[in-house]
Motif scaffolding. Structure first.
Motif, PDB file in Angstrom:
ATOM      1  N   LEU A  54      33.720  69.764 124.916  1.00 12.86           N
ATOM      2  CA  LEU A  54      34.752  68.952 125.549  1.00 12.86           C
ATOM      3  C   LEU A  54      35.736  68.411 124.522  1.00 12.86           C
ATOM      4  CD1 LEU A  54      32.621  67.031 128.194  1.00 12.86           C
ATOM      5  CD2 LEU A  54      34.232  68.896 128.607  1.00 12.86           C
ATOM      6  N   VAL A  55      35.246  68.055 123.347  1.00 17.20           N
ATOM      7  CA  VAL A  55      36.131  67.577 122.275  1.00 17.20           C
ATOM      8  C   VAL A  55      37.099  68.687 121.868  1.00 17.20           C
ATOM      9  CG1 VAL A  55      36.204  66.865 119.850  1.00 17.20           C
ATOM     10  CG2 VAL A  55      34.591  65.783 121.402  1.00 17.20           C
ATOM     11  N   VAL A  56      36.579  69.905 121.689  1.00 17.60           N
ATOM     12  CA  VAL A  56      37.431  71.044 121.310  1.00 17.60           C
ATOM     13  C   VAL A  56      38.478  71.292 122.399  1.00 17.60           C
ATOM     14  CG1 VAL A  56      37.454  73.543 120.911  1.00 17.60           C
ATOM     15  CG2 VAL A  56      35.728  72.112 119.807  1.00 17.60           C
ATOM     16  N   LYS A  57      38.052  71.282 123.655  1.00 21.63           N
ATOM     17  CA  LYS A  57      38.973  71.497 124.778  1.00 21.63           C
ATOM     18  C   LYS A  57      40.026  70.395 124.809  1.00 21.63           C
ATOM     19  CE  LYS A  57      40.231  73.471 128.690  1.00 21.63           C
ATOM     20  NZ  LYS A  57      40.813  74.774 128.750  1.00 21.63           N
ATOM     21  N   GLY A  58      39.607  69.143 124.592  1.00 22.51           N
ATOM     22  CA  GLY A  58      40.545  68.021 124.563  1.00 22.51           C
ATOM     23  C   GLY A  58      41.575  68.166 123.458  1.00 22.51           C
ATOM     24  N   LYS A  60      42.631  70.954 122.163  1.00 22.92           N
ATOM     25  CA  LYS A  60      43.536  72.035 122.559  1.00 22.92           C
ATOM     26  C   LYS A  60      44.568  71.534 123.574  1.00 22.92           C
ATOM     27  CE  LYS A  60      43.575  76.621 124.662  1.00 22.92           C
ATOM     28  NZ  LYS A  60      42.801  77.612 125.386  1.00 22.92           N
ATOM     29  N   LEU A  61      44.093  70.786 124.574  1.00 25.71           N
ATOM     30  CA  LEU A  61      45.010  70.262 125.594  1.00 25.71           C
ATOM     31  C   LEU A  61      45.993  69.270 124.989  1.00 25.71           C
ATOM     32  CD1 LEU A  61      42.551  69.831 128.589  1.00 25.71           C
ATOM     33  CD2 LEU A  61      44.376  71.521 128.345  1.00 25.71           C
ATOM     34  N   GLU A  62      45.523  68.469 124.048  1.00 26.65           N
ATOM     35  CA  GLU A  62      46.399  67.509 123.386  1.00 26.65           C
ATOM     36  C   GLU A  62      47.518  68.236 122.640  1.00 26.65           C
ATOM     37  OE1 GLU A  62      45.797  63.614 120.627  1.00 26.65           O
ATOM     38  OE2 GLU A  62      44.863  65.452 119.899  1.00 26.65           O
ATOM     39  N   THR A  63      47.164  69.285 121.925  1.00 23.49           N
ATOM     40  CA  THR A  63      48.153  70.069 121.181  1.00 23.49           C
ATOM     41  C   THR A  63      49.160  70.699 122.138  1.00 23.49           C
ATOM     42  OG1 THR A  63      46.551  70.532 119.439  1.00 23.49           O
ATOM     43  CG2 THR A  63      48.451  71.997 119.579  1.00 23.49           C
ATOM     44  N   GLU A  64      48.654  71.280 123.225  1.00 27.05           N
ATOM     45  CA  GLU A  64      49.552  71.896 124.208  1.00 27.05           C
ATOM     46  C   GLU A  64      50.492  70.864 124.818  1.00 27.05           C
ATOM     47  OE1 GLU A  64      47.051  73.882 127.063  1.00 27.05           O
ATOM     48  OE2 GLU A  64      46.402  75.398 125.626  1.00 27.05           O
TER      49      GLU A  64
END
Length: 117
Positions: A54-58, A60-64
Motif C-alpha cells: 500500500l505504501v508503494v501504491k500510495g 506511485k499515486l502521489e507522483t502521478e
C-alpha cells in the motif's frame, strides 16, 4: 494373583489412563497454541506485506497526482498567456475594443510608412 494385586493393577491402569488423558489435554493445548501462533505470525507477515504494498501504491499515486497537477498548472498558465495576448483577460468589452483599435491604428501607421518608402 490375589484380589489385592488385581485391585492394585486396576488402580495402576486407571492412573496410567488418567495420566494419558492429562498428557493428551496438554498436547491438544500445545498444538492449538502452536497453530494459533503460526496463524498469528502468518497474518502478521501478510499484514506487513500488504502495508508495504500500500505504501508503494500510495507513492506511485502521489507522483502521478503531482505530475497531473503540474501539467494542469502549465496548461492554465499557457491559457492565461494566450488570453492576455489576445486581450481576453480584460474585464470589459470596451477595454478590449479600445485595445484592439489601438493595435489596428498602429498597424495601419506601420503599413502606411512602409508603403511610403
Amino acid at each position: 494373583m490375589t484380589k489385592l494385586d488385581q485391585i492394585k493393577g486396576k488402580v495402576s491402569e486407571a492412573e496410567d489412563f488418567a495420566r494419558k488423558i492429562w498428557l493428551a489435554g496438554l498436547g491438544a493445548y500445545g498444538k492449538s497454541f502452536d497453530e494459533a501462533q503460526g496463524r498469528y505470525e502468518k497474518l502478521s507477515a501478510e499484514a506487513t506485506k500488504l502495508f508495504d504494498e500500500l505504501v508503494v501504491k500510495g507513492e506511485k499515486l502521489e507522483t502521478e497526482a503531482k505530475d497531473k497537477i503540474k501539467a494542469k498548472t502549465n496548461v492554465e498558465e499557457r491559457v492565461a498567456e494566450v488570453r492576455a495576448k489576445l486581450g481576453l483577460d480584460k474585464p470589459s468589452a470596451d477595454e478590449k475594443v479600445e485595445e484592439l483599435s489601438a493595435k489596428i491604428d498602429a498597424l495601419t501607421d506601420a503599413v502606411a510608412k512602409l508603403a511610403a518608402k
